[in-house]
Design a protein around this motif. Structure first.
Motif, PDB file in Angstrom:
ATOM      1  N   THR A  10       0.887  -1.285  -0.062  1.00  0.00           N
ATOM      2  CA  THR A  10      -0.002  -0.072  -0.040  1.00  0.00           C
ATOM      3  C   THR A  10       0.891   1.278  -0.082  1.00  0.00           C
ATOM      4  O   THR A  10       0.507   2.230  -0.736  1.00  0.00           O
ATOM      5  N   GLY A  11       1.985   1.126   0.554  1.00  0.00           N
ATOM      6  CA  GLY A  11       2.976   2.215   0.570  1.00  0.00           C
ATOM      7  C   GLY A  11       3.384   2.591  -0.792  1.00  0.00           C
ATOM      8  O   GLY A  11       3.604   3.642  -1.332  1.00  0.00           O
ATOM      9  N   ILE A  12       3.799   1.500  -1.535  1.00  0.00           N
ATOM     10  CA  ILE A  12       4.014   1.806  -2.970  1.00  0.00           C
ATOM     11  C   ILE A  12       3.173   2.224  -3.875  1.00  0.00           C
ATOM     12  O   ILE A  12       3.330   3.087  -4.491  1.00  0.00           O
ATOM     13  N   ILE A  13       2.053   1.817  -3.643  1.00  0.00           N
ATOM     14  CA  ILE A  13       0.692   2.531  -4.480  1.00  0.00           C
ATOM     15  C   ILE A  13       0.518   3.869  -4.294  1.00  0.00           C
ATOM     16  O   ILE A  13       0.401   4.546  -5.079  1.00  0.00           O
ATOM     17  N   HIS A  14       0.753   4.304  -2.865  1.00  0.00           N
ATOM     18  CA  HIS A  14       0.542   5.785  -2.556  1.00  0.00           C
ATOM     19  C   HIS A  14       1.821   6.566  -2.561  1.00  0.00           C
ATOM     20  O   HIS A  14       1.875   7.891  -2.385  1.00  0.00           O
ATOM     21  N   GLY A  15       2.858   5.809  -3.288  1.00  0.00           N
ATOM     22  CA  GLY A  15       4.128   6.856  -3.855  1.00  0.00           C
ATOM     23  C   GLY A  15       4.930   6.979  -2.480  1.00  0.00           C
ATOM     24  O   GLY A  15       5.755   8.051  -2.335  1.00  0.00           O
ATOM     25  N   ASP A  16       5.034   6.196  -1.389  1.00  0.00           N
ATOM     26  CA  ASP A  16       5.610   6.438  -0.313  1.00  0.00           C
ATOM     27  C   ASP A  16       7.357   6.091  -0.473  1.00  0.00           C
ATOM     28  O   ASP A  16       7.520   5.196  -1.095  1.00  0.00           O
ATOM     29  N   GLU A  17       8.058   7.157  -0.268  1.00  0.00           N
ATOM     30  CA  GLU A  17       9.471   6.913  -0.651  1.00  0.00           C
ATOM     31  C   GLU A  17      10.073   5.976   0.085  1.00  0.00           C
ATOM     32  O   GLU A  17      10.887   5.126  -0.426  1.00  0.00           O
ATOM     33  N   HIS A  18       9.688   5.926   1.345  1.00  0.00           N
ATOM     34  CA  HIS A  18      10.431   5.122   2.090  1.00  0.00           C
ATOM     35  C   HIS A  18       9.970   3.647   1.993  1.00  0.00           C
ATOM     36  O   HIS A  18      10.954   2.703   1.894  1.00  0.00           O
ATOM     37  N   ALA A  19       8.854   3.313   1.595  1.00  0.00           N
ATOM     38  CA  ALA A  19       8.313   2.008   1.041  1.00  0.00           C
ATOM     39  C   ALA A  19       9.015   1.514  -0.264  1.00  0.00           C
ATOM     40  O   ALA A  19       9.428   0.526  -0.375  1.00  0.00           O
TER      41      ALA A  19
END
Length: 275
Positions: A10-19
């Motif tokens: 879900t972090g990748i989906i939302h563009g989370d840099e850390h993820a």
């Protein structure tokens, strides 16, 4: 059952840099050149430039051992010699990603579903649901996910593979195929083989996230067990000290009682009478 994606996805989906950075690091370690245990399933190749990778081969069955599925020579021969298995494999589209697969490809009455049940339900083949799913993931790695127990539990889904295929496809298609595009760019960014499919990368990340969560739970249990053991030792030591203190008190009382009950000496009597 509703499919639930792990926080990393879900972090990748939302563009989370850390993820994103974490996923790149995890994939780079997972698909390292020397290979790993489970990643060998994706990386094992026959090395024959003339081999038809769209057909089931002995190399594919050997790769099953990377996910804990081992066939005896007799069973492997039976799988390889089964004309119905090869007919159903030939009916699967060669150049199709799961995100582009319609229900005629991954529906309940599709050739894929028939192949899955043909492989999974024949006890004499010895594949079971995990082995059957692994065979499909080997012959069409862009179309079918590699699913074992940890991934299935992490996603919160049942063993109904045709339903899971459609659930994964729908999640990849959500929000204008945002997850599918993110996984594509992730493959181009991470230090991995560029021909990995989106579903291979997705399931690798689900697996890695599940393993990391399992390790964290194990570490937490170990810490809790260590703390509990320490508390028990302290309690045991406190009980021992209390018991020792009680014994010392009894000895003192007993000694005091003995002194109080002793007869008065004759010299003490004479001294008393003299006074």
């Amino acid at each position: 059952m509703t499919l639930t994606l792990p926080p990393l996805i879900t972090g990748i989906i939302h563009g989370d840099e850390h993820a994103w950075l974490r996923a790149c690091t995890m994939l780079g370690a997972y698909y390292r050149p020397e290979g790993g245990h489970r990643s060998a399933f994706d990386l094992i190749r026959s090395g024959d430039p003339y081999a038809d990778d769209g057909l089931l081969s002995g190399c594919d069955l050997a790769a099953l051992s990377a996910v804990g599925v081992r066939l005896s020579p007799r069973r492997a021969r039976r799988v390889l010699d089964d004309p119905e298995i090869h007919r159903l494999i030939a009916a699967l589209p060669r150049e199709r990603d799961i995100v582009d697969a319609d229900d005629d490809v991954i529906g309940d009455s599709s050739a894929a579903a028939q192949l899955f049940h043909r492989l999974a339900d024949d006890a004499d083949l010895g594949l079971g649901w995990k082995g059957a799913q692994a065979v499909l993931a080997r012959v069409r790695p862009a179309l079918f996910p590699l699913v074992t127990g940890p991934e299935r539990k992490a996603l919160g889904v049942s063993k109904n593979m045709p339903a899971l295929w459609r659930q994964l496809r729908d999640r990849l298609r959500d929000d204008d195929a945002r997850l599918a595009y993110q996984l594509y760019y992730l493959v181009q960014t991470a230090p991995v083989w560029s021909e990995l499919s989106q579903i291979q990368v997705l399931m690798a990340l689900v697996h890695l996230e599940a393993e990391e969560a399992k390790q964290q739970r194990s570490t937490a249990r170990t810490a809790a067990d260590t703390h509990l053991a320490s508390q028990r030792r302290e309690a045991k030591r406190a009980r021992a000290l209390a018991a020792e203190s009680a014994r010392t008190s009894r000895h003192r009382r007993d000694a005091s009682g003995r002194h109080a009950g002793e007869p008065i000496s004759t010299s003490a009597v004479r001294l008393r009478d003299h006074r």
